[in-house]
Scaffold this motif. Structure first.
Motif, PDB file in Angstrom:
ATOM      1  N   UNK A 178       0.706  -1.848  -0.045  1.00 56.78           N
ATOM      2  CA  UNK A 178       0.059   0.325  -0.097  1.00 56.78           C
ATOM      3  C   UNK A 178       0.719   1.229  -0.249  1.00 56.78           C
ATOM      4  N   UNK A 179       0.857   2.278  -1.166  1.00 58.60           N
ATOM      5  CA  UNK A 179       1.785   3.452  -0.971  1.00 58.60           C
ATOM      6  C   UNK A 179       1.415   4.505   0.061  1.00 58.60           C
ATOM      7  N   UNK A 180       2.252   5.111   0.006  1.00 57.22           N
ATOM      8  CA  UNK A 180       2.405   5.687   1.285  1.00 57.22           C
ATOM      9  C   UNK A 180       1.080   7.343   1.116  1.00 57.22           C
ATOM     10  N   UNK A 182      -2.090   6.806   0.260  1.00 60.16           N
ATOM     11  CA  UNK A 182      -3.309   6.172   0.136  1.00 60.16           C
ATOM     12  C   UNK A 182      -4.268   6.468   1.245  1.00 60.16           C
ATOM     13  N   UNK A 183      -5.313   6.347   0.844  1.00 59.58           N
ATOM     14  CA  UNK A 183      -6.600   7.062   2.183  1.00 59.58           C
ATOM     15  C   UNK A 183      -6.522   5.565   2.856  1.00 59.58           C
ATOM     16  N   UNK A 184      -6.493   6.365   4.146  1.00 55.46           N
ATOM     17  CA  UNK A 184      -5.732   5.594   5.011  1.00 55.46           C
ATOM     18  C   UNK A 184      -7.127   4.066   5.464  1.00 55.46           C
ATOM     19  N   UNK A 185      -8.133   4.259   4.504  1.00 58.07           N
ATOM     20  CA  UNK A 185      -9.761   2.794   4.385  1.00 58.07           C
ATOM     21  C   UNK A 185      -8.547   2.432   3.606  1.00 58.07           C
ATOM     22  N   UNK A 187      -5.022   0.458   4.070  1.00 56.59           N
ATOM     23  CA  UNK A 187      -4.520  -0.542   4.895  1.00 56.59           C
ATOM     24  C   UNK A 187      -6.334  -0.963   5.779  1.00 56.59           C
ATOM     25  N   UNK A 188      -6.696  -0.392   6.591  1.00 56.03           N
ATOM     26  CA  UNK A 188      -7.288  -0.939   7.039  1.00 56.03           C
ATOM     27  C   UNK A 188      -8.495  -1.977   7.146  1.00 56.03           C
ATOM     28  N   UNK A 197      -0.144  -4.944   5.735  1.00 57.56           N
ATOM     29  CA  UNK A 197      -0.004  -4.017   5.050  1.00 57.56           C
ATOM     30  C   UNK A 197       1.219  -3.391   5.147  1.00 57.56           C
ATOM     31  N   UNK A 235      -1.628  11.179 -12.228  1.00 59.66           N
ATOM     32  CA  UNK A 235      -2.012   9.965 -12.540  1.00 59.66           C
ATOM     33  C   UNK A 235      -0.558   8.803 -12.812  1.00 59.66           C
ATOM     34  N   UNK A 239       1.507   2.893 -13.908  1.00 59.07           N
ATOM     35  CA  UNK A 239       0.710   1.571 -13.728  1.00 59.07           C
ATOM     36  C   UNK A 239       0.340  -0.238 -14.722  1.00 59.07           C
TER      37      UNK A 239
END
Lengths: 492, 444
Positions: A178-180, A182-185, A187-188, A197, A235, A239
């Motif tokens: 998970x990239x740093x 990312x939204x906290x959701x 990893x949760x 994660x 972007x 990817x």
């Protein structure tokens, strides 16, 4: 109150007007009042065993007008998209078309029981079936579940699919990258499915590189969660290469579609290697956020992952539709019924109103964000100076010398009549100010917003106290969040 | 397109400032092999009027109340919804706002949710209620996960008399974990049989639903006392019909540690199963283990009272993978609808309405008994109940659809041992004359 900016003299959008104080519900009312008709009984009373009967809730007793005034007054203390521009980054606060409310409120939809026989549910089933097809066209991913009730519920469903897929391959995996940014959701959601994660730092120019991913990807890693465009508004240009690295080691790509509003009709998520994607219909597809929800977070997957989608699913046979539960590899159910159907009706209505213009919406959202970025980059520090997608991220670096922080500027923006941008997110940018205008705003509104931001930058230099004391126009000034957390008072 | 305000002149001026020759140029940073060609293959846009016609056509096919008389509850109830809640919810300052991250301009949402938390807490007799979960099913799954966090044990026990679709959601949430879910049987009277609960010292939480899926009112006090013979095990009380607690002893008074369920009954349309409202309440000592958002009272710089989102260090945006839940968006507008409903109904009228629901269902139960149906479960019920139908009823039920009557829900697909059993519901919306007609139609 008027302000002089470098170009023009203008009146800020924000002003103050007559609003009302209003006590809490239970500080008013009187025994003997009731705000709702309760029908007279036309059957015999049948008393319950007194052992079972309690005292009933201690709720206030109000008249109908008391209730109407109460919530009307409370609504006036609020700010919505219909009030003014709401450039909350990553939240896509676009216009919520009124006509969609009519459709969701149609008695045939609003009054329908979820367990009706299929013969009496054909309209709803067709709507769900067609909405799935339309979302498949927009994302490029052919198989869809509309069941998740929100974005993070979609993420959870996606992670359940990751787990079920690897289990079906005979080798459960235990980690997710998970990239740093990312939204906290993210990893949760991964943690709920038992995944550890593994954080992944984004590269110097704000995006992931295949080399960094290759270093961490291994045969115990289920895959990667990527928000694209990412939360810096950029972007993820690599990817496809990142996807190749992940796929080569048997992993899957999760796409967090929170930022899909930038790329409808422009990027086909399946073509760039995404295996699972959730959409936020309360962002990209215009459904109202309601001060916290309800949302809808459909999950879109590749053909190979179709067996794992939740049940029940709508299938079409000839001209009729029915529910089908018979998918042994399915992750199961994530909602008691079929998700937030009323939200899906609004999104369907939006898609039918827009049609292929959805691409135009993305184009104009990106144009609006770039217009703001270029107009403000002299006065606010722009950590990544390249063409942005639907949002741009500034920082408070230029204002630090005046002891003015992002929070002060955000609060001051309220005095000018705008909702503040998302602040202090993404975490990797110190003092981040994340602005997402959406395609709904016209050029004049953007110009007023830009002028307000410029005026604030000037105030930061000349009158920093104005910012430290902001906001002054709303009903309340800054609230003491530390006190709220230290001595929680959660119930009256 | 009326939602897109840009004129070609606006676009030209904006592109000039940005320094791009065309909008396409803004996307040139995206590698060519990532861009798609052509236009979206979607139906041509409909005008507002054509859209209305199309949607009316779909909605008209539905067997919806009030055109149809639908005697089904099972987690989605037909209650009258006052016009004020429909109109107040359309106050766009409420419904077009985001989560209240900026409290100074979100006091309307924040006070409303604080009032919601308070009225639900009072209804359930608990100490603290969060700002909402997705629905009754996910609330139950989260409650069981919470019991595992609190006790550090790995096994939970759920009654088979809990809504079968809620139990399916629990199974989904638990599938990828190494936690165990064990089911408890129900007894001959339709209530949970706790005798097989096993060694409580291994169990994180025990969940029952009251009224349960069969409409039967559980003996919460007895169950609570048994569960609390172990000091750590949490007693989770679920529900799908909160109106019952207008009349019944509330979960808190019977020893519940967590009370959670579906709040759709309070002013929220059934809407084919969603959006509903996950209500979630707990005892104060567990507040820091709760999932979801919480609104708390505080003061502003001038000492004026106000509200903020609080205790957010439990949540995903701060705690990330160590959060108590991943929930972010919740069902805020549905919570708002329900607090409007609770405020309009009030503490006095809610008792009358709850009693009326009980009386209507008892009337229908007696009528069906007279028509040859058996009532297999002896336990008291609230506004729904199970009957065993006489031979030939399934065909009669199908025929009644033509007469716009949906006569109960067959439950054998959820409980194979209950072949020919149906769950019927009657609320305040079921008139005596409609129920008389139903009974007449199903009489052999």
């Amino acid at each position: 109150m008027s302000h002089t900016s470098s170009e023009t003299t203008w009146m800020p959008t924000g002003t103050t007007g007559l609003i009302f104080n209003e006590p809490l519900l239970w500080e008013q009312g009187a025994e003997g009042r009731c705000g709702m008709s309760v029908p007279e009984s036309d059957v015999l009373m049948s008393p319950l065993d007194s052992e079972l009967v309690g005292d009933g809730p201690d709720w206030p007793n109000l008249s109908e007008l008391d209730v109407v005034r109460h919530f009307t007054r409370l609504s006036q203390w609020n700010f919505g998209v219909d009030s003014n521009m709401y450039p909350l980054g990553s939240c896509t606060m676009k216009y919520n078309p009124k006509i969609n409310e009519r459709q969701a409120a149609l008695p045939g939809f609003a009054g329908s029981h979820p367990l009706l026989p299929e013969s009496l549910s054909q309209g709803a089933l067709k709507l769900l079936y067609d909405l799935e097809r339309y979302l498949a066209e927009v994302t490029g991913l052919p198989a869809i579940s509309l069941q998740p009730a929100a974005g993070s519920h979609g993420e959870l469903t996606g992670m359940l699919i990751f787990a079920a897929y690897h289990k079906a391959q005979g080798k459960p995996r235990h980690k997710v990258l998970i990239p740093d940014t990312a939204h906290g959701t993210n990893p949760a959601s991964a943690a709920l499915c038992g995944f550890k994660s593994i954080p992944l730092a984004s590269g110097e120019d704000g995006i992931l590189t295949p080399e960094m991913v290759d270093e961490l990807m291994d045969e115990d890693t289920a895959g990667i969660m990527i928000t694209n465009p990412n939360t810096l508004g950029l972007f993820e240009n690599n990817i496809k290469e990142v996807a190749e690295v992940i796929h080569a080691k048997g992993g899957l790509i999760y796409g967090d579609g929170a930022n899909m509003n930038a790329v409808m009709g422009i990027v086909n998520m399946a073509d760039v290697g995404v295996d699972v994607l959730h959409l936020n219909l309360h962002k990209t597809f215009s459904t109202p956020h309601g001060g916290g929800g309800p949302g809808a977070g459909p999950v879109c997957v590749t053909e190979a992952l179709r067996p794992f989608l939740p049940v029940p699913r709508v299938v079409k046979e000839g001209d009729t539709y029915r529910w089908d539960e018979d998918y042994p590899q399915s992750v199961g159910k994530v909602h008691a019924f079929y998700g937030n159907f009323g939200v899906l009706v609004r999104a369907y209505s939006y898609v039918l109103s827009m049609g292929p213009f959805l691409k135009k919406a993305s184009q104009l959202a990106v144009l609006n964000a770039n217009y703001i970025k270029e107009s403000l980059k002299e006065v606010f520090h722009l950590p990544f100076d390249r063409v942005c997608m639907h949002e741009c991220v500034f920082t408070d670096k230029y204002q630090e010398q005046h002891k003015v922080a992002t929070l002060d500027m955000a609060k001051r923006l309220m005095d000018y009549g705008f909702h503040p941008p998302t602040v202090y997110f993404p975490l990797v940018v110190h003092g981040a100010i994340m602005i997402e205008p959406t395609e709904s705003e016209n050029k004049e509104t953007l110009d007023r917003f830009i002028a307000a931001m410029r005026a604030i930058a000037e105030e930061a230099r000349e009158h920093p106290d104005l910012l430290h004391q902001a906001p002054r126009n709303p009903k309340l000034g800054r609230l003491d969040e530390t006190l709220a957390a230290r001595k929680p008072c959660l119930c009256g | 397109m009326r939602y897109l305000p840009h004129t070609s002149e606006d676009i030209a001026q904006m592109l000039a400032l940005v320094g791009a020759e065309s909008i396409d140029q803004l996307f040139e940073d995206i590698p060519a092999n990532c861009r798609r060609e052509g236009e979206l293959d979607l139906p041509a846009p409909l005008t507002e009027w054509d859209l209305n016609t199309h949607m009316d056509g779909l909605a008209d096919t539905m067997g919806a109340a009030p055109r149809y008389k639908v005697y089904i509850g099972a987690g989605s109830y037909d209650h009258f919804i006052p016009e004020i809640s429909r109109q107040l919810l359309l106050r766009s300052e409420i419904f077009t706002a985001y989560t209240p991250y900026q409290p100074e301009i979100s006091q309307g949402t924040l006070q409303t949710i604080y009032e919601y938390q308070t009225l639900v807490t009072r209804l359930l007799g608990m100490d603290v209620t969060n700002a909402s979960m997705y629905d009754g099913a996910s609330a139950l799954a989260e409650a069981l996960l919470m019991s595992i966090r609190v006790t550090k044990r790995k096994k939970v026990v759920v009654s088979k008399a809990i809504h079968p679709l809620y139990r399916q959601v629990v199974a989904t949430y638990f599938a990828p974990t190494d936690f165990e879910v064990v089911e408890l049987p129900f007894g001959a009277d339709g209530r949970t049989d706790l005798s097989a609960v096993g060694d409580l010292s291994e169990i994180a939480g025990v969940a029952v639903q009251s009224p349960n899926f069969f409409g039967c009112i559980e003996d919460l006090k007895q169950i609570g006392e048994t569960i609390h013979s172990d000091k750590k095990t949490l007693f989770v009380v679920g529900f799908s019909e909160p109106l019952a607690y207008g009349l019944l002893k509330n979960p808190g008074s019977q020893g519940a540690d967590i009370a959670c369920g579906e709040g759709q009954s309070f002013g929220i349309p059934r809407s084919f199963g969603g959006p509903g409202l996950g209500m979630f309440s707990a005892k104060q000592k567990y507040v820091r283990n709760m999932p979801g958002r919480l609104v708390g009272k505080t003061v502003d710089v001038d000492g004026k009272s106000g509200f903020v989102l609080t205790l957010s260090t439990r949540e995903q945006h701060i705690r990330r993978e160590r959060a108590t839940s991943n929930i972010c968006s919740n069902q805020g507008l549905c919570a708002t609808a329900s607090v409007m409903y609770m405020a309009a109904l009030g503490g006095t009228c809610v008792r009358g309405l709850a009693q009326l629901n009980h009386d209507k269902a008892e009337y229908l139960k007696a009528g069906l008994k007279g028509a040859g149906f058996e009532v297999p479960f002896a336990a008291a019920s609230f506004n729904e109940f199970v009957v065993k139908a006489p031979a030939g009823f399934a065909a009669r039920r199908d025929a009644l659809l033509e007469k716009r009557i949906v006569a109960g829900l067959p439950i054998a697909s959820y409980y194979p041992e209950l072949a020919d059993h149906y769950l019927f519901c009657a609320t305040e919306t079921a008139s005596k004359s409609d129920m008389d007609l139903l009974v007449k139609e199903v009489s052999a």
